[in-house]
Design a protein around this motif. Sequence first.
Motif, PDB file in Angstrom:
ATOM      1  N   ALA A   1       4.367   4.269  11.380  1.00 28.70           N
ATOM      2  CA  ALA A   1       4.888   5.633  11.489  1.00 28.70           C
ATOM      3  C   ALA A   1       5.786   5.971  10.307  1.00 28.70           C
ATOM      4  CB  ALA A   1       5.658   5.789  12.803  1.00 28.70           C
ATOM      5  N   PHE A   2       6.643   5.040   9.905  1.00 29.90           N
ATOM      6  CA  PHE A   2       7.557   5.271   8.786  1.00 29.90           C
ATOM      7  C   PHE A   2       6.792   5.569   7.511  1.00 29.90           C
ATOM      8  CE2 PHE A   2      10.141   3.568   5.236  1.00 29.90           C
ATOM      9  CZ  PHE A   2      11.249   4.385   5.352  1.00 29.90           C
ATOM     10  N   PHE A   3       5.779   4.757   7.200  1.00 27.38           N
ATOM     11  CA  PHE A   3       5.051   4.959   5.956  1.00 27.38           C
ATOM     12  C   PHE A   3       4.065   6.117   6.041  1.00 27.38           C
ATOM     13  CE2 PHE A   3       6.503   0.596   5.099  1.00 27.38           C
ATOM     14  CZ  PHE A   3       7.110   0.848   3.887  1.00 27.38           C
TER      15      PHE A   3
ATOM     16  N   CYS B   1      22.085   4.405  10.788  1.00 23.41           N
ATOM     17  CA  CYS B   1      20.774   4.191  11.375  1.00 23.41           C
ATOM     18  C   CYS B   1      20.907   3.451  12.700  1.00 23.41           C
ATOM     19  CB  CYS B   1      19.887   3.381  10.434  1.00 23.41           C
ATOM     20  SG  CYS B   1      19.749   4.105   8.782  1.00 23.41           S
ATOM     21  N   ALA B   2      20.406   4.050  13.767  1.00 24.29           N
ATOM     22  CA  ALA B   2      20.548   3.437  15.079  1.00 24.29           C
ATOM     23  C   ALA B   2      19.675   2.199  15.219  1.00 24.29           C
ATOM     24  CB  ALA B   2      20.203   4.448  16.160  1.00 24.29           C
ATOM     25  N   SER B   3      18.437   2.263  14.735  1.00 32.06           N
ATOM     26  CA  SER B   3      17.516   1.141  14.874  1.00 32.06           C
ATOM     27  C   SER B   3      16.300   1.411  14.018  1.00 32.06           C
ATOM     28  CB  SER B   3      17.090   0.976  16.338  1.00 32.06           C
ATOM     29  OG  SER B   3      16.202   2.020  16.702  1.00 32.06           O
ATOM     30  N   ALA B   4      15.366   0.483  14.051  1.00 32.34           N
ATOM     31  CA  ALA B   4      14.095   0.674  13.361  1.00 32.34           C
ATOM     32  C   ALA B   4      13.007   1.075  14.341  1.00 32.34           C
ATOM     33  CB  ALA B   4      13.710  -0.599  12.622  1.00 32.34           C
ATOM     34  N   ASP B   5      13.378   1.665  15.477  1.00 32.84           N
ATOM     35  CA  ASP B   5      12.411   2.186  16.449  1.00 32.84           C
ATOM     36  C   ASP B   5      11.939   3.542  15.955  1.00 32.84           C
ATOM     37  OD1 ASP B   5      10.855   2.738  18.633  1.00 32.84           O
ATOM     38  OD2 ASP B   5      12.544   3.325  19.919  1.00 32.84           O
ATOM     39  N   TYR B   6      11.136   3.550  14.908  1.00 26.52           N
ATOM     40  CA  TYR B   6      10.806   4.794  14.235  1.00 26.52           C
ATOM     41  C   TYR B   6       9.852   5.654  15.040  1.00 26.52           C
ATOM     42  CZ  TYR B   6      10.303   7.976  10.330  1.00 26.52           C
ATOM     43  OH  TYR B   6      10.325   9.091   9.542  1.00 26.52           O
TER      44      TYR B   6
ATOM     45  N   LEU C   1       0.805  -1.216   0.000  1.00 25.42           N
ATOM     46  CA  LEU C   1       0.000   0.000   0.000  1.00 25.42           C
ATOM     47  C   LEU C   1       0.837   1.264   0.000  1.00 25.42           C
ATOM     48  CD1 LEU C   1      -2.787  -0.943   2.584  1.00 25.42           C
ATOM     49  CD2 LEU C   1      -2.996  -0.838   0.091  1.00 25.42           C
ATOM     50  N   ALA C   2       2.002   1.196   0.637  1.00 24.26           N
ATOM     51  CA  ALA C   2       2.748   2.428   0.899  1.00 24.26           C
ATOM     52  C   ALA C   2       3.799   2.764  -0.136  1.00 24.26           C
ATOM     53  CB  ALA C   2       3.414   2.345   2.270  1.00 24.26           C
TER      54      ALA C   2
ATOM     55  N   MET D   1      15.081  17.432  16.265  1.00 23.13           N
ATOM     56  CA  MET D   1      14.962  17.363  17.712  1.00 23.13           C
ATOM     57  C   MET D   1      13.983  16.260  18.066  1.00 23.13           C
ATOM     58  SD  MET D   1      14.722  21.321  18.935  1.00 23.13           S
ATOM     59  CE  MET D   1      16.100  22.452  18.761  1.00 23.13           C
ATOM     60  N   GLY D   2      14.321  15.503  19.092  1.00 22.69           N
ATOM     61  CA  GLY D   2      13.409  14.479  19.565  1.00 22.69           C
ATOM     62  C   GLY D   2      13.612  13.153  18.873  1.00 22.69           C
ATOM     63  N   ASN D   3      12.776  12.191  19.230  1.00 20.58           N
ATOM     64  CA  ASN D   3      12.841  10.843  18.697  1.00 20.58           C
ATOM     65  C   ASN D   3      11.413  10.371  18.464  1.00 20.58           C
ATOM     66  OD1 ASN D   3      13.683   8.317  17.965  1.00 20.58           O
ATOM     67  ND2 ASN D   3      14.009   7.578  20.039  1.00 20.58           N
ATOM     68  N   PRO D   4      11.021  10.017  17.227  1.00 21.70           N
ATOM     69  CA  PRO D   4      11.886   9.859  16.069  1.00 21.70           C
ATOM     70  C   PRO D   4      12.009  11.152  15.279  1.00 21.70           C
ATOM     71  CG  PRO D   4       9.692   9.167  15.503  1.00 21.70           C
ATOM     72  CD  PRO D   4       9.644   9.572  16.961  1.00 21.70           C
ATOM     73  N   PRO D   5      12.973  11.238  14.391  1.00 25.33           N
ATOM     74  CA  PRO D   5      13.021  12.379  13.480  1.00 25.33           C
ATOM     75  C   PRO D   5      11.963  12.219  12.396  1.00 25.33           C
ATOM     76  CG  PRO D   5      14.767  10.837  12.952  1.00 25.33           C
ATOM     77  CD  PRO D   5      14.097  10.322  14.204  1.00 25.33           C
ATOM     78  N   CYS D   6      11.354  13.316  12.002  1.00 24.42           N
ATOM     79  CA  CYS D   6      10.371  13.272  10.913  1.00 24.42           C
ATOM     80  C   CYS D   6      11.108  13.269   9.583  1.00 24.42           C
ATOM     81  CB  CYS D   6       9.435  14.468  11.000  1.00 24.42           C
ATOM     82  SG  CYS D   6       8.235  14.351  12.326  1.00 24.42           S
ATOM     83  N   THR D   7      11.684  12.177   9.241  1.00 26.83           N
ATOM     84  CA  THR D   7      12.435  12.080   7.993  1.00 26.83           C
ATOM     85  C   THR D   7      12.326  10.666   7.456  1.00 26.83           C
ATOM     86  OG1 THR D   7      14.593  12.262   6.927  1.00 26.83           O
ATOM     87  CG2 THR D   7      14.577  11.521   9.205  1.00 26.83           C
ATOM     88  N   THR D   8      12.402  10.543   6.159  1.00 26.92           N
ATOM     89  CA  THR D   8      12.502   9.218   5.544  1.00 26.92           C
ATOM     90  C   THR D   8      13.814   9.083   4.779  1.00 26.92           C
ATOM     91  OG1 THR D   8      11.190  10.065   3.685  1.00 26.92           O
ATOM     92  CG2 THR D   8      10.016   8.847   5.397  1.00 26.92           C
ATOM     93  N   ASP D   9      14.751   9.961   5.078  1.00 24.01           N
ATOM     94  CA  ASP D   9      16.105   9.832   4.517  1.00 24.01           C
ATOM     95  C   ASP D   9      16.855   8.805   5.361  1.00 24.01           C
ATOM     96  OD1 ASP D   9      18.526  10.101   3.258  1.00 24.01           O
ATOM     97  OD2 ASP D   9      19.058  11.952   4.302  1.00 24.01           O
TER      98      ASP D   9
END
Length: 326
Positions: A316-318, A297-302, A11-12, A261-269
Amino acid sequence: MLSTIAHRIALAIPAALAAAAVAQPAIFSNASASPSTPALATATVTASGIAAPSGGIWSELQSDGIAANATGGLATHTIGAAGTYRLADSFTIPTGQQWRIDAISVYAYQPGAAANPFAAANLRIWNGRPGEPGSVIVVGDTTTSVLQSVTATGIYRAFNTTAAPAPVFPDSTKRIWDLRLSAGQTTLIGGTYWIDWQITPANLSLEAYTPTVTLNGLRTLAGFNARQFGPTGWTAALDTGKPANAADVAVDFPFILYGYMGNPPCTTDFDGDGDSGTDADIEAFFRCLAGNCCTLCASADYDGDGDSGTDADIEAFFRVLSGNPC
């Protein structure tokens, strides 16, 4: 779990491929009220009434009404006519926050240069003040160039035009350049950190000077603590002032941090190449899901909840790939 992942991928991915690149936002500018503006510019007209070059602005050394700063910039070049130098300055992340530093802009000029005069630059980030016992390098070294781009700012360094003795007439020979340096997507928790950097001129017989922070009507501020590395090691960066009996004052350097700032970053780079929402980013994200993370990349804890590779992380990632906020 696997069927859920496959369904969400199907879907994504179309939305992901259509997503526009997301620029790294500016999150901090040293001594500036705006995170995206360097603490450099003063006015389009000098204190003596001389207009800046068309479309430009002066960065005029300031007077506090008693004395004026006299140092246009401090050396930060590799081996040249006067030796090898580095500069350092600090920033503080508030307790309880987490920042990801993707890139850093530092600033420099070379008198008389009409075109880009800089070929390379290296960078280190320290936990602790450079040169002090117990200080640790978080990322970077003194040999690897991390220079991403060099851009003319339209800001021109000028000595103070009203302070005695011998007020000077400003000129446009000291154009200031913005040097964007990669910081390798470095994640830092609350605390005080230092950056130190060095610039390699295209012509090794010439120099690079980094202008000091310039604030209207002020020579210094409490907390200014920049340092310079030179032939005698690390020393405090000072402006000796004008006239000759002026007090020495501490200085800082302008720099801008880019990232999140914060976790997670709003990025898909997710692969760290500067382009967001590409096939390579999706591949890198799912490598992390499978436990094979890339070095950036530290982890997939997006979603930043402490659990990595869950349905919520994928969602969250998609969601961000599709243009929706975190």
